[in-house]
Design a protein around this motif. Structure first.
Motif, PDB file in Angstrom:
ATOM      1  N   VAL A 125     -29.336 -37.530  25.438  1.00 50.93           N
ATOM      2  CA  VAL A 125     -28.610 -36.699  26.403  1.00 50.93           C
ATOM      3  C   VAL A 125     -28.481 -35.330  25.747  1.00 50.93           C
ATOM      4  O   VAL A 125     -27.969 -35.222  24.633  1.00 50.93           O
ATOM      5  N   VAL A 126     -28.959 -34.291  26.418  1.00 50.33           N
ATOM      6  CA  VAL A 126     -29.046 -32.973  25.793  1.00 50.33           C
ATOM      7  C   VAL A 126     -28.285 -31.949  26.629  1.00 50.33           C
ATOM      8  O   VAL A 126     -28.479 -31.860  27.845  1.00 50.33           O
ATOM      9  N   LYS A 127     -27.445 -31.177  25.961  1.00 48.32           N
ATOM     10  CA  LYS A 127     -26.686 -30.132  26.646  1.00 48.32           C
ATOM     11  C   LYS A 127     -27.482 -28.830  26.686  1.00 48.32           C
ATOM     12  O   LYS A 127     -28.055 -28.405  25.684  1.00 48.32           O
ATOM     13  N   GLY A 171     -41.123 -39.025  26.071  1.00 47.45           N
ATOM     14  CA  GLY A 171     -40.575 -40.207  26.718  1.00 47.45           C
ATOM     15  C   GLY A 171     -39.164 -40.557  26.291  1.00 47.45           C
ATOM     16  O   GLY A 171     -38.535 -41.437  26.896  1.00 47.45           O
ATOM     17  N   LYS A 172     -38.641 -39.907  25.263  1.00 46.13           N
ATOM     18  CA  LYS A 172     -37.274 -40.174  24.813  1.00 46.13           C
ATOM     19  C   LYS A 172     -36.261 -39.198  25.411  1.00 46.13           C
ATOM     20  O   LYS A 172     -35.092 -39.201  25.041  1.00 46.13           O
ATOM     21  N   ALA A 173     -36.719 -38.379  26.359  1.00 43.52           N
ATOM     22  CA  ALA A 173     -35.803 -37.497  27.085  1.00 43.52           C
ATOM     23  C   ALA A 173     -35.035 -38.315  28.105  1.00 43.52           C
ATOM     24  O   ALA A 173     -35.616 -39.065  28.888  1.00 43.52           O
ATOM     25  N   GLY A 174     -33.715 -38.182  28.089  1.00 42.06           N
ATOM     26  CA  GLY A 174     -32.868 -38.894  29.034  1.00 42.06           C
ATOM     27  C   GLY A 174     -32.256 -37.940  30.037  1.00 42.06           C
ATOM     28  O   GLY A 174     -32.882 -37.556  31.012  1.00 42.06           O
ATOM     29  N   ALA A 175     -31.013 -37.519  29.785  1.00 40.82           N
ATOM     30  CA  ALA A 175     -30.312 -36.619  30.702  1.00 40.82           C
ATOM     31  C   ALA A 175     -30.295 -35.205  30.145  1.00 40.82           C
ATOM     32  O   ALA A 175     -29.910 -34.984  28.996  1.00 40.82           O
ATOM     33  N   LEU A 176     -30.718 -34.249  30.960  1.00 40.75           N
ATOM     34  CA  LEU A 176     -30.630 -32.828  30.630  1.00 40.75           C
ATOM     35  C   LEU A 176     -29.410 -32.297  31.371  1.00 40.75           C
ATOM     36  O   LEU A 176     -29.412 -32.203  32.608  1.00 40.75           O
ATOM     37  N   VAL A 177     -28.353 -31.994  30.631  1.00 36.34           N
ATOM     38  CA  VAL A 177     -27.050 -31.692  31.233  1.00 36.34           C
ATOM     39  C   VAL A 177     -26.733 -30.205  31.153  1.00 36.34           C
ATOM     40  O   VAL A 177     -26.653 -29.636  30.058  1.00 36.34           O
ATOM     41  N   PHE A 178     -26.534 -29.608  32.321  1.00 36.66           N
ATOM     42  CA  PHE A 178     -25.994 -28.257  32.388  1.00 36.66           C
ATOM     43  C   PHE A 178     -24.478 -28.383  32.506  1.00 36.66           C
ATOM     44  O   PHE A 178     -23.951 -28.639  33.590  1.00 36.66           O
ATOM     45  N   GLN A 179     -23.783 -28.285  31.366  1.00 37.89           N
ATOM     46  CA  GLN A 179     -22.322 -28.354  31.380  1.00 37.89           C
ATOM     47  C   GLN A 179     -21.792 -26.936  31.557  1.00 37.89           C
ATOM     48  O   GLN A 179     -21.826 -26.123  30.637  1.00 37.89           O
ATOM     49  N   LEU A 180     -21.331 -26.647  32.772  1.00 41.19           N
ATOM     50  CA  LEU A 180     -20.847 -25.308  33.087  1.00 41.19           C
ATOM     51  C   LEU A 180     -19.450 -25.139  32.515  1.00 41.19           C
ATOM     52  O   LEU A 180     -18.526 -25.875  32.877  1.00 41.19           O
ATOM     53  N   PHE A 212     -43.589 -33.130  34.152  1.00 40.82           N
ATOM     54  CA  PHE A 212     -43.515 -33.937  32.933  1.00 40.82           C
ATOM     55  C   PHE A 212     -43.226 -35.405  33.247  1.00 40.82           C
ATOM     56  O   PHE A 212     -42.964 -36.185  32.338  1.00 40.82           O
ATOM     57  N   ARG A 213     -43.266 -35.779  34.523  1.00 34.83           N
ATOM     58  CA  ARG A 213     -42.822 -37.128  34.899  1.00 34.83           C
ATOM     59  C   ARG A 213     -43.651 -38.212  34.211  1.00 34.83           C
ATOM     60  O   ARG A 213     -43.122 -39.267  33.830  1.00 34.83           O
ATOM     61  N   ALA A 214     -44.927 -37.965  34.006  1.00 27.44           N
ATOM     62  CA  ALA A 214     -45.771 -38.991  33.377  1.00 27.44           C
ATOM     63  C   ALA A 214     -45.388 -39.227  31.921  1.00 27.44           C
ATOM     64  O   ALA A 214     -45.471 -40.360  31.423  1.00 27.44           O
ATOM     65  N   THR A 215     -44.966 -38.179  31.218  1.00 30.85           N
ATOM     66  CA  THR A 215     -44.630 -38.324  29.793  1.00 30.85           C
ATOM     67  C   THR A 215     -43.133 -38.502  29.559  1.00 30.85           C
ATOM     68  O   THR A 215     -42.742 -38.956  28.485  1.00 30.85           O
ATOM     69  N   ALA A 216     -42.302 -38.138  30.537  1.00 32.06           N
ATOM     70  CA  ALA A 216     -40.847 -38.287  30.403  1.00 32.06           C
ATOM     71  C   ALA A 216     -40.304 -38.938  31.674  1.00 32.06           C
ATOM     72  O   ALA A 216     -39.573 -38.317  32.444  1.00 32.06           O
ATOM     73  N   PRO A 217     -40.650 -40.204  31.908  1.00 32.58           N
ATOM     74  CA  PRO A 217     -40.323 -40.846  33.193  1.00 32.58           C
ATOM     75  C   PRO A 217     -38.840 -41.053  33.443  1.00 32.58           C
ATOM     76  O   PRO A 217     -38.429 -41.193  34.596  1.00 32.58           O
ATOM     77  N   ASP A 218     -38.029 -41.095  32.394  1.00 36.95           N
ATOM     78  CA  ASP A 218     -36.600 -41.376  32.564  1.00 36.95           C
ATOM     79  C   ASP A 218     -35.733 -40.119  32.532  1.00 36.95           C
ATOM     80  O   ASP A 218     -34.500 -40.208  32.551  1.00 36.95           O
ATOM     81  N   ALA A 219     -36.354 -38.949  32.487  1.00 36.43           N
ATOM     82  CA  ALA A 219     -35.580 -37.711  32.398  1.00 36.43           C
ATOM     83  C   ALA A 219     -34.929 -37.377  33.737  1.00 36.43           C
ATOM     84  O   ALA A 219     -35.565 -37.450  34.792  1.00 36.43           O
ATOM     85  N   VAL A 220     -33.653 -37.042  33.693  1.00 37.18           N
ATOM     86  CA  VAL A 220     -32.910 -36.614  34.881  1.00 37.18           C
ATOM     87  C   VAL A 220     -32.156 -35.335  34.539  1.00 37.18           C
ATOM     88  O   VAL A 220     -31.817 -35.083  33.381  1.00 37.18           O
ATOM     89  N   VAL A 221     -31.897 -34.536  35.559  1.00 35.45           N
ATOM     90  CA  VAL A 221     -31.118 -33.316  35.400  1.00 35.45           C
ATOM     91  C   VAL A 221     -29.745 -33.549  36.010  1.00 35.45           C
ATOM     92  O   VAL A 221     -29.622 -34.066  37.128  1.00 35.45           O
ATOM     93  N   ALA A 222     -28.703 -33.185  35.263  1.00 29.56           N
ATOM     94  CA  ALA A 222     -27.333 -33.389  35.728  1.00 29.56           C
ATOM     95  C   ALA A 222     -26.508 -32.126  35.501  1.00 29.56           C
ATOM     96  O   ALA A 222     -26.790 -31.346  34.593  1.00 29.56           O
ATOM     97  N   VAL A 223     -25.494 -31.955  36.323  1.00 30.84           N
ATOM     98  CA  VAL A 223     -24.591 -30.806  36.206  1.00 30.84           C
ATOM     99  C   VAL A 223     -23.179 -31.331  35.984  1.00 30.84           C
ATOM    100  O   VAL A 223     -22.663 -32.138  36.772  1.00 30.84           O
ATOM    101  N   LEU A 272     -26.716 -42.536  36.951  1.00 26.75           N
ATOM    102  CA  LEU A 272     -25.390 -42.192  36.442  1.00 26.75           C
ATOM    103  C   LEU A 272     -25.542 -41.452  35.128  1.00 26.75           C
ATOM    104  O   LEU A 272     -26.261 -41.894  34.234  1.00 26.75           O
ATOM    105  N   VAL A 273     -24.877 -40.312  35.037  1.00 24.86           N
ATOM    106  CA  VAL A 273     -24.736 -39.605  33.771  1.00 24.86           C
ATOM    107  C   VAL A 273     -23.253 -39.380  33.567  1.00 24.86           C
ATOM    108  O   VAL A 273     -22.569 -38.842  34.458  1.00 24.86           O
ATOM    109  N   CYS A 274     -22.734 -39.809  32.428  1.00 21.18           N
ATOM    110  CA  CYS A 274     -21.303 -39.667  32.153  1.00 21.18           C
ATOM    111  C   CYS A 274     -21.102 -39.249  30.707  1.00 21.18           C
ATOM    112  O   CYS A 274     -21.708 -39.817  29.797  1.00 21.18           O
ATOM    113  N   ARG A 275     -20.238 -38.253  30.524  1.00 23.96           N
ATOM    114  CA  ARG A 275     -19.833 -37.841  29.186  1.00 23.96           C
ATOM    115  C   ARG A 275     -18.310 -37.957  29.125  1.00 23.96           C
ATOM    116  O   ARG A 275     -17.588 -37.186  29.756  1.00 23.96           O
TER     117      ARG A 275
END
Length: 352
Positions: A125-127, A171-180, A212-223, A272-275
């Motif tokens: 999970v990356v901020k 493939g190890k990318a999970g949630a890309l989080v824009f924490q405003l 990048f969906r083929a190489t990072a299938p589980d990546a999601v963008v969250a706010v 679901l993305v939760c911090r």
């Protein structure tokens, strides 16, 4: 719920306990940090959890986790550099929040170096950097100095965050989080303008994510937001149209989890993305108070079973519908993030 003797021995080994048998894959020569030996109960608990659920903590550099995550005493500096390999061998810790990226953008090679230290089924999970996620430029004391002209810039979001994350983590990318960060009053009074800028940025991000969906299938963008004024139908509609999701931010600046769930329901079905950041008892600006009270982060000081139970229900519903779930917990939530993960795992398994 109390720990079994086997669990207590694993988490808090006594000085006179018999040393564990040699385990070549855990030797310090590989990482400089020895993971704590696991016990069957932990392995069985991890195996019973939904496979689409990945839980973890906010960073991993805490010496007080000796006996919980690693075996032995290590400095914060060593753990920061070499502790991730040991962390990722804990059966319940299949994710981690990379918070340092908020303070300064990281390169694809830096992300790749992190990815090389964890198993294939681990997800980060990356901020997003404050460069694009904070409406103000802040001084050393954290106070606003001036408006940030790059706030929600589509170009910078792609160049300084999305592309490096996806290229480096793969493939190890999970949630890309824009924490405003909390909006200044001037912008909060013009929330429609902020939403329009957010929509423009997310619409630019989504095609990049799909490429990048083929190489990072589980990546999601969250706010994730820190102003409750966002929690309205217009915000949920914006996220849905942009192919993004809402990050449950469990923090005293925001309402309790139950009052945030309508946004997720409006996006259903979705990931679901939760911090879980901070216990509500400390108030909106209580990080330092919590840190002083909870260090060295080796026990649950302020258990919050109500939040845990509510979150477990959301996890069960999300994964039961075949959706991904990323949950990361801060030490300031209850006192010890690894123990919070353990108790949340138990609570999740109790849900139908």
């Amino acid at each position: 719920m109390t720990d079994s003797p086997a669990m207590q021995d694993a988490l808090f080994p006594s000085d006179d306990a018999a040393p564990p048998p040699p385990q070549p894959r855990r030797r310090a020569a590989r990482s400089g940090v020895d993971p704590v030996p696991t016990v069957p109960e932990l392995e069985e608990l991890a195996h019973a959890l939904p496979q689409r659920l990945r839980m973890g903590t906010s960073s991993w550099h805490f010496p007080g986790w000796g006996g919980l995550v690693w075996q032995g005493d290590y400095s914060e500096a060593l753990l920061s550099k070499q502790g991730l390999k040991a962390y990722a061998q804990h059966p319940l810790l299949r994710s981690v929040s990379l918070d340092r990226s908020f303070y300064r953008p990281l390169s694809a090679s830096q992300y790749a170096a992190y990815a090389a230290q964890v198993p294939d089924d681990f997800r980060f999970v990356v901020k997003a950097p404050s460069l694009v996620a904070d409406a103000t430029v802040r001084g050393e004391n954290g106070r606003s100095v001036q408006p940030n002209p790059a706030f929600l810039s589509p170009d910078l979001a792609l160049q300084e965050f999305v592309r490096p994350v996806l290229e480096g983590l793969g493939g190890k990318a999970g949630a890309l989080v824009f924490q405003l960060s909390p909006l200044p009053p001037t912008l909060l009074g013009r929330l429609d303008e902020v939403l329009a800028r957010l929509a423009q940025m997310l619409q630019a991000v989504q095609p990049e994510l799909q490429s990048f969906r083929a190489t990072a299938p589980d990546a999601v963008v969250a706010v994730e937001v820190r102003n409750r004024e966002f929690l309205a139908p217009a915000f949920a509609a914006l996220l849905r149209e942009a192919g993004a999701t809402y990050c449950l931010g469990l923090h005293a600046k925001m309402p309790p989890i139950e009052q945030q769930l309508p946004v997720l329901r409006a996006l259903w079905p979705g990931p679901l993305v939760c911090r879980w950041n901070l216990h509500r008892k400390h108030g909106a600006y209580g990080y330092e108070d919590a840190k002083a009270l909870y260090q060295p982060f080796d026990k649950l000081v302020d258990p919050d079973p109500a939040t845990r139970e509510a979150l477990a229900r959301v996890i069960a519903g999300t994964t039961g519908a075949g959706q991904l779930a990323y949950v990361t917990i801060n030490n300031k939530a209850e006192g010890s993030a690894p123990l919070s993960v353990l108790e949340l795992a138990r609570a999740t398994l109790q849900k139908p």
